[in-house]
Design a protein around this motif. Structure first.
Motif, mmCIF file in Angstrom:
data_model
loop_
_atom_site.group_PDB
_atom_site.id
_atom_site.type_symbol
_atom_site.label_atom_id
_atom_site.label_comp_id
_atom_site.label_asym_id
_atom_site.label_seq_id
_atom_site.Cartn_x
_atom_site.Cartn_y
_atom_site.Cartn_z
ATOM 1 N N GLY A 155 -14.972 -3.534 61.506
ATOM 2 C CA GLY A 155 -16.052 -3.826 62.444
ATOM 3 C C GLY A 155 -15.747 -5.057 63.280
ATOM 4 N N ALA A 156 -15.180 -6.091 62.642
ATOM 5 C CA ALA A 156 -14.816 -7.309 63.367
ATOM 6 C C ALA A 156 -13.775 -7.005 64.428
ATOM 7 C CB ALA A 156 -14.312 -8.368 62.392
ATOM 8 N N TYR A 157 -12.736 -6.298 64.035
ATOM 9 C CA TYR A 157 -11.666 -5.942 64.969
ATOM 10 C C TYR A 157 -12.223 -5.145 66.154
ATOM 11 C CZ TYR A 157 -7.375 -3.752 66.692
ATOM 12 O OH TYR A 157 -6.341 -3.312 67.484
ATOM 13 N N ASP A 158 -13.038 -4.147 65.861
ATOM 14 C CA ASP A 158 -13.614 -3.320 66.930
ATOM 15 C C ASP A 158 -14.471 -4.149 67.881
ATOM 16 O OD1 ASP A 158 -12.349 -1.091 65.882
ATOM 17 O OD2 ASP A 158 -14.151 -0.336 64.862
ATOM 18 N N ASP A 159 -15.245 -5.092 67.336
ATOM 19 C CA ASP A 159 -16.109 -5.906 68.189
ATOM 20 C C ASP A 159 -15.319 -6.937 68.989
ATOM 21 O OD1 ASP A 159 -18.438 -4.543 67.671
ATOM 22 O OD2 ASP A 159 -19.167 -5.959 66.178
ATOM 23 N N TYR A 160 -14.261 -7.517 68.418
ATOM 24 C CA TYR A 160 -13.409 -8.403 69.213
ATOM 25 C C TYR A 160 -12.798 -7.609 70.371
ATOM 26 C CZ TYR A 160 -13.470 -12.149 65.656
ATOM 27 O OH TYR A 160 -13.836 -13.145 64.790
ATOM 28 N N ARG A 161 -12.366 -6.386 70.084
ATOM 29 C CA ARG A 161 -11.791 -5.539 71.143
ATOM 30 C C ARG A 161 -12.832 -5.201 72.204
ATOM 31 N NH1 ARG A 161 -7.693 -0.939 69.739
ATOM 32 N NH2 ARG A 161 -8.732 -0.366 71.636
ATOM 33 N N MET A 162 -14.057 -4.900 71.773
ATOM 34 C CA MET A 162 -15.113 -4.577 72.733
ATOM 35 C C MET A 162 -15.416 -5.789 73.619
ATOM 36 S SD MET A 162 -17.132 -2.538 74.227
ATOM 37 C CE MET A 162 -17.361 -1.073 73.259
ATOM 38 N N ALA A 163 -15.452 -6.977 73.024
ATOM 39 C CA ALA A 163 -15.683 -8.196 73.805
ATOM 40 C C ALA A 163 -14.604 -8.350 74.870
ATOM 41 C CB ALA A 163 -15.712 -9.420 72.889
ATOM 42 N N LEU A 164 -13.372 -8.070 74.493
ATOM 43 C CA LEU A 164 -12.259 -8.191 75.431
ATOM 44 C C LEU A 164 -12.269 -7.066 76.474
ATOM 45 C CD1 LEU A 164 -10.022 -10.226 75.824
ATOM 46 C CD2 LEU A 164 -8.537 -8.793 74.437
ATOM 47 N N THR A 165 -12.736 -5.899 76.089
ATOM 48 C CA THR A 165 -12.871 -4.801 77.051
ATOM 49 C C THR A 165 -13.902 -5.152 78.117
ATOM 50 O OG1 THR A 165 -12.231 -3.149 75.413
ATOM 51 C CG2 THR A 165 -13.512 -2.366 77.295
ATOM 52 N N LEU A 166 -15.017 -5.726 77.681
ATOM 53 C CA LEU A 166 -16.089 -6.077 78.613
ATOM 54 C C LEU A 166 -15.727 -7.274 79.486
ATOM 55 C CD1 LEU A 166 -19.154 -5.636 76.240
ATOM 56 C CD2 LEU A 166 -18.447 -4.112 78.106
ATOM 57 N N GLN A 167 -14.944 -8.178 78.940
ATOM 58 C CA GLN A 167 -14.537 -9.395 79.660
ATOM 59 C C GLN A 167 -13.048 -9.608 79.395
ATOM 60 O OE1 GLN A 167 -16.838 -11.124 81.464
ATOM 61 N NE2 GLN A 167 -15.331 -12.537 82.216
ATOM 62 N N PRO A 168 -12.176 -8.967 80.178
ATOM 63 C CA PRO A 168 -10.736 -8.970 79.892
ATOM 64 C C PRO A 168 -10.084 -10.354 79.767
ATOM 65 C CG PRO A 168 -11.245 -7.312 81.523
ATOM 66 C CD PRO A 168 -12.505 -8.113 81.321
ATOM 67 N N ASN A 169 -10.644 -11.361 80.386
ATOM 68 C CA ASN A 169 -10.068 -12.703 80.312
ATOM 69 C C ASN A 169 -10.776 -13.588 79.292
ATOM 70 O OD1 ASN A 169 -8.164 -12.166 82.350
ATOM 71 N ND2 ASN A 169 -9.730 -12.510 83.907
ATOM 72 N N PHE A 170 -11.515 -12.993 78.369
ATOM 73 C CA PHE A 170 -12.274 -13.760 77.376
ATOM 74 C C PHE A 170 -11.314 -14.219 76.281
ATOM 75 C CE2 PHE A 170 -15.635 -13.745 73.882
ATOM 76 C CZ PHE A 170 -16.148 -14.985 74.249
ATOM 77 N N GLU A 171 -10.816 -15.426 76.453
ATOM 78 C CA GLU A 171 -9.766 -15.954 75.595
ATOM 79 C C GLU A 171 -10.134 -16.042 74.108
ATOM 80 O OE1 GLU A 171 -6.961 -19.875 75.512
ATOM 81 O OE2 GLU A 171 -7.603 -19.108 77.459
#
Length: 189
Positions: A155-171
């Motif tokens: 779940g953590a991995y999927d949500d980190y990926r979703m955050a990055l999908t929504l904001q590609p430069n979210f470091e």
């Protein structure tokens, strides 16, 4: 058939958990102290330099929407200052005005995560995402932190990926994803 298992790299897993989760500000219409409060929360300006504007705005006559937004923005500043109880009070005050504000739930979830109350934080984050929030990537990032703390690495991995999908430069999300790797299960299950 080998099953793929997600794992976080040891020794670094707590890195995301040691910092204050991400927060989302909410727009205030017009000018004056409420606008300065919003800008400080939205632009991550030094909270100690701007929180007085929030206090000042809350002593004036504001529309219910702007009052709720100002509580959220002051809560964001308080959370940045690690005043968790004050932040929580502000998010609750905003929800007392309007219980349909996704940002209030997302930010209260961030406060609960900062307090180590991960399961409760997840509930608020889920509610905030369901209601809608202007910065969903922050909610997914915070939800990933809570999921990881609760042992839900997938779940953590999927949500980190979703955050990055929504904001590609979210470091922050990009950095967290670097700690994860997919490994084959040794017994093939």
């Amino acid at each position: 058939m080998n099953m793929r298992i997600l794992s976080a790299l040891a020794g670094v897993a707590g890195a995301a958990l040691s910092s204050i989760p991400a927060q989302a500000a909410i727009t205030v219409l017009g000018g004056g102290p409420a606008q300065f409060c919003y800008r400080a929360a939205d632009e991550a300006l030094p909270p100690r330099d701007f929180i007085a504007y929030c206090d000042q705005a809350l002593m004036t006559s504001l529309s219910p929407a702007d009052r709720a937004a100002t509580y959220i923005n002051r809560g964001v500043l308080r959370l940045a200052m690690k005043n968790l109880d004050g932040a929580n009070q502000d998010f609750n005050a905003a929800l007392a005005i309007n219980d349909k504000l996704g940002e209030a739930y997302v930010n209260r979830g961030a406060t609960l995560i900062a307090k180590g109350q991960y399961a409760e934080g997840l509930l608020d984050l889920n509610r905030g995402l369901a209601l809608g929030t202007s910065e969903a990537h922050l909610a997914y990032y915070d939800r990933a932190i809570a999921s990881e703390a609760l042992g839900n690495l997938r779940g953590a991995y999927d949500d980190y990926r979703m955050a990055l999908t929504l904001q590609p430069n979210f470091e922050p999300a990009s950095n967290q994803l670097k700690r994860f790797k997919i490994v084959d299960s040794p017994n093939g299950t």
